[in-house]
Design a protein around this motif. Structure first.
Motif, PDB file in Angstrom:
ATOM      1  N   ASN A 114      14.386  -1.063  -1.757  1.00 26.23           N
ATOM      2  CA  ASN A 114      14.716  -0.468  -3.053  1.00 26.23           C
ATOM      3  C   ASN A 114      14.152   0.937  -3.227  1.00 26.23           C
ATOM      4  O   ASN A 114      14.294   1.538  -4.299  1.00 26.23           O
ATOM      5  CB  ASN A 114      14.233  -1.372  -4.190  1.00 26.23           C
ATOM      6  N   LYS A 115      13.490   1.428  -2.157  1.00 26.77           N
ATOM      7  CA  LYS A 115      12.978   2.809  -2.145  1.00 26.77           C
ATOM      8  C   LYS A 115      12.048   3.112  -3.326  1.00 26.77           C
ATOM      9  O   LYS A 115      12.218   4.093  -4.054  1.00 26.77           O
ATOM     10  CB  LYS A 115      14.138   3.806  -2.093  1.00 26.77           C
ATOM     11  N   VAL A 116      11.066   2.236  -3.507  1.00 27.73           N
ATOM     12  CA  VAL A 116      10.046   2.436  -4.537  1.00 27.73           C
ATOM     13  C   VAL A 116       8.660   2.355  -3.909  1.00 27.73           C
ATOM     14  O   VAL A 116       8.466   1.745  -2.860  1.00 27.73           O
ATOM     15  CB  VAL A 116      10.166   1.401  -5.685  1.00 27.73           C
ATOM     16  N   VAL A 117       7.698   2.984  -4.560  1.00 29.71           N
ATOM     17  CA  VAL A 117       6.324   3.008  -4.065  1.00 29.71           C
ATOM     18  C   VAL A 117       5.635   1.675  -4.372  1.00 29.71           C
ATOM     19  O   VAL A 117       5.756   1.136  -5.474  1.00 29.71           O
ATOM     20  CB  VAL A 117       5.528   4.158  -4.709  1.00 29.71           C
ATOM     21  N   TYR A 118       4.912   1.176  -3.387  1.00 30.66           N
ATOM     22  CA  TYR A 118       4.135  -0.057  -3.535  1.00 30.66           C
ATOM     23  C   TYR A 118       2.757   0.243  -2.958  1.00 30.66           C
ATOM     24  O   TYR A 118       2.625   0.537  -1.769  1.00 30.66           O
ATOM     25  CB  TYR A 118       4.828  -1.181  -2.785  1.00 30.66           C
ATOM     26  N   MET A 119       1.722   0.214  -3.794  1.00 24.46           N
ATOM     27  CA  MET A 119       0.395   0.624  -3.343  1.00 24.46           C
ATOM     28  C   MET A 119      -0.695  -0.229  -3.967  1.00 24.46           C
ATOM     29  O   MET A 119      -0.619  -0.584  -5.142  1.00 24.46           O
ATOM     30  CB  MET A 119       0.156   2.098  -3.697  1.00 24.46           C
ATOM     31  N   GLU A 120      -1.709  -0.530  -3.174  1.00 28.58           N
ATOM     32  CA  GLU A 120      -2.876  -1.252  -3.677  1.00 28.58           C
ATOM     33  C   GLU A 120      -3.789  -0.289  -4.427  1.00 28.58           C
ATOM     34  O   GLU A 120      -4.075   0.821  -3.952  1.00 28.58           O
ATOM     35  CB  GLU A 120      -3.645  -1.894  -2.516  1.00 28.58           C
ATOM     36  N   ALA A 121      -4.242  -0.698  -5.588  1.00 25.71           N
ATOM     37  CA  ALA A 121      -5.119   0.143  -6.406  1.00 25.71           C
ATOM     38  C   ALA A 121      -6.567  -0.009  -5.941  1.00 25.71           C
ATOM     39  O   ALA A 121      -7.437  -0.477  -6.681  1.00 25.71           O
ATOM     40  CB  ALA A 121      -4.973  -0.219  -7.883  1.00 25.71           C
ATOM     41  N   MET A 122      -6.818   0.382  -4.703  1.00 23.54           N
ATOM     42  CA  MET A 122      -8.176   0.420  -4.168  1.00 23.54           C
ATOM     43  C   MET A 122      -8.686   1.845  -4.330  1.00 23.54           C
ATOM     44  O   MET A 122      -8.345   2.753  -3.563  1.00 23.54           O
ATOM     45  CB  MET A 122      -8.179   0.001  -2.693  1.00 23.54           C
ATOM     46  N   THR A 302      -2.794   2.184   3.242  1.00 23.97           N
ATOM     47  CA  THR A 302      -1.582   1.875   3.998  1.00 23.97           C
ATOM     48  C   THR A 302      -1.208   0.396   3.885  1.00 23.97           C
ATOM     49  O   THR A 302      -2.046  -0.453   3.561  1.00 23.97           O
ATOM     50  CB  THR A 302      -1.777   2.204   5.490  1.00 23.97           C
ATOM     51  N   PHE A 303       0.047   0.105   4.189  1.00 28.82           N
ATOM     52  CA  PHE A 303       0.475  -1.299   4.252  1.00 28.82           C
ATOM     53  C   PHE A 303      -0.350  -2.044   5.305  1.00 28.82           C
ATOM     54  O   PHE A 303      -0.708  -3.209   5.123  1.00 28.82           O
ATOM     55  CB  PHE A 303       1.959  -1.402   4.599  1.00 28.82           C
ATOM     56  N   LYS A 304      -0.658  -1.373   6.386  1.00 21.99           N
ATOM     57  CA  LYS A 304      -1.410  -2.004   7.480  1.00 21.99           C
ATOM     58  C   LYS A 304      -2.790  -2.445   7.011  1.00 21.99           C
ATOM     59  O   LYS A 304      -3.215  -3.578   7.278  1.00 21.99           O
ATOM     60  CB  LYS A 304      -1.539  -1.031   8.651  1.00 21.99           C
ATOM     61  N   ASN A 305      -3.494  -1.554   6.300  1.00 23.73           N
ATOM     62  CA  ASN A 305      -4.843  -1.905   5.834  1.00 23.73           C
ATOM     63  C   ASN A 305      -4.803  -2.970   4.744  1.00 23.73           C
ATOM     64  O   ASN A 305      -5.638  -3.885   4.727  1.00 23.73           O
ATOM     65  CB  ASN A 305      -5.559  -0.657   5.319  1.00 23.73           C
ATOM     66  N   SER A 306      -3.836  -2.852   3.827  1.00 25.85           N
ATOM     67  CA  SER A 306      -3.717  -3.875   2.781  1.00 25.85           C
ATOM     68  C   SER A 306      -3.391  -5.229   3.388  1.00 25.85           C
ATOM     69  O   SER A 306      -3.944  -6.258   2.986  1.00 25.85           O
ATOM     70  CB  SER A 306      -2.637  -3.474   1.771  1.00 25.85           C
ATOM     71  N   ARG A 307      -2.505  -5.221   4.364  1.00 25.27           N
ATOM     72  CA  ARG A 307      -2.108  -6.489   5.004  1.00 25.27           C
ATOM     73  C   ARG A 307      -3.294  -7.140   5.721  1.00 25.27           C
ATOM     74  O   ARG A 307      -3.511  -8.348   5.626  1.00 25.27           O
ATOM     75  CB  ARG A 307      -0.972  -6.265   5.991  1.00 25.27           C
TER      76      ARG A 307
END
Length: 320
Positions: A114-122, A302-307
Motif C-alpha cells: 500500500n506504499k505507506v510508512v511503517y516504523m517502530e517508535a523506538m 529498519t524492518f530487519k532490526n524490528s523483526r
C-alpha cells in the motif's frame, strides 16, 4: 500537513502529541479511546482538537487522518496496525512494534503493497547522543564485552503485590520487563552490532506470570553482550561498552543522558551533547521525513532490526 490519529491516552501519547504540536509539518486530526469521555479529557489535557473515535475500523477509513501513532497495550499493537495499513495510513507504533513475528511479517508486506510508512517508535536510536556514541565507538578498539542494564522499579509492582493487576504486569496484554524495558538495550545492541549468532535468556516471573526481571545473553563472533532488565529492581550504575583500548559509559540506555569515553591509560572525555527534553521529536522527524521523501522504511529503525527484536523477545521472555 500530516494529520495524525492518536491511539492511546496515556502519558507517552501525551509526549508524542507535544512533539506534534511543535512540528509545523503535522497536527492532531483525531483521538481514539474506548470511551468518549476519556478522549475528551485527553484533548483537554493536551490542548488539542480533532475528531473523537471509539471505533478503530471507522477511524481507519476516515479522511480526518493520514497517519496514526499507536500507544495501546503491547498485545494490541499488531492487529491495530493492520487496520490502518489496510486503509493506507502511515503507522508509527510504540515499541514493541508487535509481539508476534507472523503479524509483523504480514504488516510489512501490507505496508509495502500500500506504499505507506511503517516504523517502530523506538526513540533511543535517533537521539543525538546515540550518534555521538556511534561516531566514537572505533576509539575503544575491538569491542569484546557489553553490559547494558535497564532496571527501573515500577510503582505498579507495588500495586501487583497488593492484589491489583495492571496492563504492564498482565499476561493478557503481553506485559513484563522484556517487552517494556529489555527492548531498549536490545534494540541499541542490534543497531550497533547487528544480529547475534545466538541468544539465550533467564527470567524471574512475578506472581501474575510475566517476567519481572531477567537477563539476555547475545553472542557474536568477537564479542558478548549481556542485557539486564527489570521492573522490580532499580539500577544505579552506568552501562558499559568495553573495547581493547578503553570503554564507553552510558548513563541510562533508553535516554542516553550522558556519554563518557575512558581510555585504557585513564584518559577521560565527556562526549555528551545537549538533547531535547522531549525525546520523541527525533523519531517524529524521521517518520515525517520518510513520508515526505516517499521512502517506506527507516534506515535506522529498519524492518530487519524490528523483526529480530520481536523474534528474540517473543522467544525469551518466559525462560526461567
Amino acid at each position: 500537513m500530516i494529520k495524525f490519529g492518536i491511539i492511546g491516552t496515556n502519558w507517552i501519547s501525551k509526549d508524542f502529541v507535544e512533539a506534534i504540536k511543535r512540528n509545523p509539518k503535522c497536527e492532531v486530526g483525531a483521538i481514539y479511546s474506548r470511551k468518549e469521555e476519556t478522549a475528551l479529557e485527553f484533548q483537554k489535557n493536551c490542548g488539542v482538537g480533532g475528531k473523537i473515535f471509539t471505533d478503530l475500523e471507522e477511524m481507519g477509513k476516515s479522511s480526518d487522518i493520514d497517519a496514526v501513532y499507536i500507544a495501546s497495550p503491547n498485545s494490541l499493537h499488531g492487529e491495530q496496525t493492520t487496520i490502518f495499513l489496510l486503509n493506507k495510513k502511515h503507522v508509527i507504533c510504540e515499541k514493541p512494534i508487535t509481539t508476534d513475528l507472523e503479524i509483523f511479517d504480514r504488516n510489512v508486506k501490507m505496508a509495502e503493497k500500500n506504499k505507506v510508512v511503517y516504523m517502530e517508535a523506538m526513540k533511543t536510536t535517533f537521539l543525538p547522543n546515540m550518534k555521538i556514541l556511534k561516531d566514537n565507538l572505533h576509539r575503544i578498539g575491538e569491542v569484546r564485552n557489553v553490559v547494558f542494564n535497564f532496571s527501573q522499579y515500577s510503582s505498579r509492582y507495588d500495586l501487583l503485590k497488593n492484589g491489583e493487576l495492571t496492563n504492564v504486569f498482565d499476561t493478557k496484554f503481553h506485559g513484563g520487563s522484556s517487552f517494556d524495558l529489555g527492548i531498549y538495550p536490545l534494540y541499541v545492541t542490534l543497531d550497533l552490532f547487528g544480529e547475534p549468532l545466538s541468544f539465550t535468556a533467564r527470567n524471574y516471573l512475578v506472581e501474575s506470570g510475566v517476567d519481572g526481571t531477567g537477563t539476555m545473553l547475545l553472542t557474536y563472533s568477537n564479542k558478548i553482550v549481556t542485557i539486564i532488565h527489570s521492573k522490580i529492581t532499580q539500577t544505579f550504575v552506568p552501562n558499559e561498552i568495553l573495547g581493547e583500548k578503553g570503554s564507553i559509559l552510558i548513563d541510562d540506555i533508553s535516554k542516553m543522558r550522558s556519554i563518557k569515553l575512558i581510555l585504557r591509560d585513564g584518559t577521560e572525555e565527556n562526549l555528551t551533547v545537549e538533547q531535547d527534553s522531549n525525546q520523541m521529536v527525533y523519531e517524529l522527524d524521521e517518520f515525517l521525513n520518510l513520508i515526505e521523501s516517499g521512502e517506506l522504511e527507516s534506515k535506522v529503525n529498519t524492518f530487519k532490526n524490528s523483526r529480530k527484536s520481536v523474534e528474540i523477545l517473543s522467544r525469551v521472555r518466559f525462560k526461567i
